[in-house]
Write a protein that holds these residues in place. Sequence first.
Motif, PDB file in Angstrom:
ATOM      1  N   ARG A  69       0.836  -1.209   0.000  1.00 20.73           N
ATOM      2  CA  ARG A  69       0.000   0.000   0.000  1.00 20.73           C
ATOM      3  C   ARG A  69       0.867   1.254   0.000  1.00 20.73           C
ATOM      4  O   ARG A  69       0.602   2.205  -0.733  1.00 20.73           O
ATOM      5  CB  ARG A  69      -0.923  -0.028   1.227  1.00 20.73           C
ATOM      6  N   LYS A  91      -4.753  -3.145  -6.328  1.00 17.64           N
ATOM      7  CA  LYS A  91      -6.030  -2.691  -6.900  1.00 17.64           C
ATOM      8  C   LYS A  91      -7.176  -3.609  -6.475  1.00 17.64           C
ATOM      9  O   LYS A  91      -8.258  -3.134  -6.106  1.00 17.64           O
ATOM     10  CB  LYS A  91      -5.892  -2.667  -8.424  1.00 17.64           C
ATOM     11  N   ALA A 111      -7.790  -3.065  -2.766  1.00 16.78           N
ATOM     12  CA  ALA A 111      -8.326  -1.718  -2.531  1.00 16.78           C
ATOM     13  C   ALA A 111      -9.844  -1.675  -2.702  1.00 16.78           C
ATOM     14  O   ALA A 111     -10.529  -0.927  -1.996  1.00 16.78           O
ATOM     15  CB  ALA A 111      -7.658  -0.712  -3.456  1.00 16.78           C
ATOM     16  N   ARG A 112     -10.367  -2.471  -3.608  1.00 14.59           N
ATOM     17  CA  ARG A 112     -11.830  -2.513  -3.785  1.00 14.59           C
ATOM     18  C   ARG A 112     -12.507  -2.909  -2.478  1.00 14.59           C
ATOM     19  O   ARG A 112     -13.511  -2.323  -2.072  1.00 14.59           O
ATOM     20  CB  ARG A 112     -12.208  -3.500  -4.884  1.00 14.59           C
ATOM     21  N   ARG A 122     -12.135  -0.118   0.221  1.00 10.90           N
ATOM     22  CA  ARG A 122     -13.117   0.959   0.032  1.00 10.90           C
ATOM     23  C   ARG A 122     -14.496   0.554   0.549  1.00 10.90           C
ATOM     24  O   ARG A 122     -15.200   1.342   1.178  1.00 10.90           O
ATOM     25  CB  ARG A 122     -13.185   1.363  -1.448  1.00 10.90           C
ATOM     26  N   ARG A 123     -14.881  -0.699   0.301  1.00  9.13           N
ATOM     27  CA  ARG A 123     -16.179  -1.195   0.790  1.00  9.13           C
ATOM     28  C   ARG A 123     -16.215  -1.173   2.315  1.00  9.13           C
ATOM     29  O   ARG A 123     -17.187  -0.707   2.922  1.00  9.13           O
ATOM     30  CB  ARG A 123     -16.417  -2.620   0.275  1.00  9.13           C
ATOM     31  N   MET A 171     -14.314   0.634   4.373  1.00 12.31           N
ATOM     32  CA  MET A 171     -14.274   2.018   4.870  1.00 12.31           C
ATOM     33  C   MET A 171     -15.656   2.672   4.747  1.00 12.31           C
ATOM     34  O   MET A 171     -16.058   3.440   5.621  1.00 12.31           O
ATOM     35  CB  MET A 171     -13.230   2.842   4.114  1.00 12.31           C
ATOM     36  N   SER A 172     -16.372   2.358   3.705  1.00  7.97           N
ATOM     37  CA  SER A 172     -17.725   2.887   3.544  1.00  7.97           C
ATOM     38  C   SER A 172     -18.627   2.391   4.680  1.00  7.97           C
ATOM     39  O   SER A 172     -19.423   3.156   5.241  1.00  7.97           O
ATOM     40  CB  SER A 172     -18.291   2.462   2.186  1.00  7.97           C
TER      41      SER A 172
END
Length: 149
Positions: free
Chosen positions: A47, A109, A112-113, A116-117, A119-120
């Motif tokens: 990262r 990558k 990271a998907r 992001r999920r 963190m949302s």
Amino acid sequence: MNKIRKFPRYEQTVSALLIDAKEAAIAPMRPKMREFDVTERQCRVMRVLNDRGAVDASGLAEIAKLHAPSVTRILKELEARDLVTRQPDPEDRRRTLVMLTPSGKELVKEIARDVRRVMSEFRTRFGDERLETLLAELQAFAAAVKGVQ
């Protein structure tokens, strides 16, 4: 029972609560890391390389919050999997820079998907403003206590 206790029980200490929070934050990401057979520390190194580009090993250790010998071992493991590569620094041939390979970039990558999920979901459950405040307070706390002995 000893009533002279002048400090909190361990589970109420800053150290214990930070460890608990770290584990709670990392736990939802572990299945994705297992799927790609990477450890939390390997993921952290990749990262940093993704965020910063080419970095020397000592800078990588500092940014990733890891000890230099750990970074050396992690880089060997990632290099063996063709996820990172090393090359001489064009400005200082004595230094070696580490960077992600195309395979490493693709792996970051993919992970990271999921990040992001997660963190949302954190923002939904904890609140955007509270999360931003927490992040700022953690940075301020780390800066304030750095060097305390």
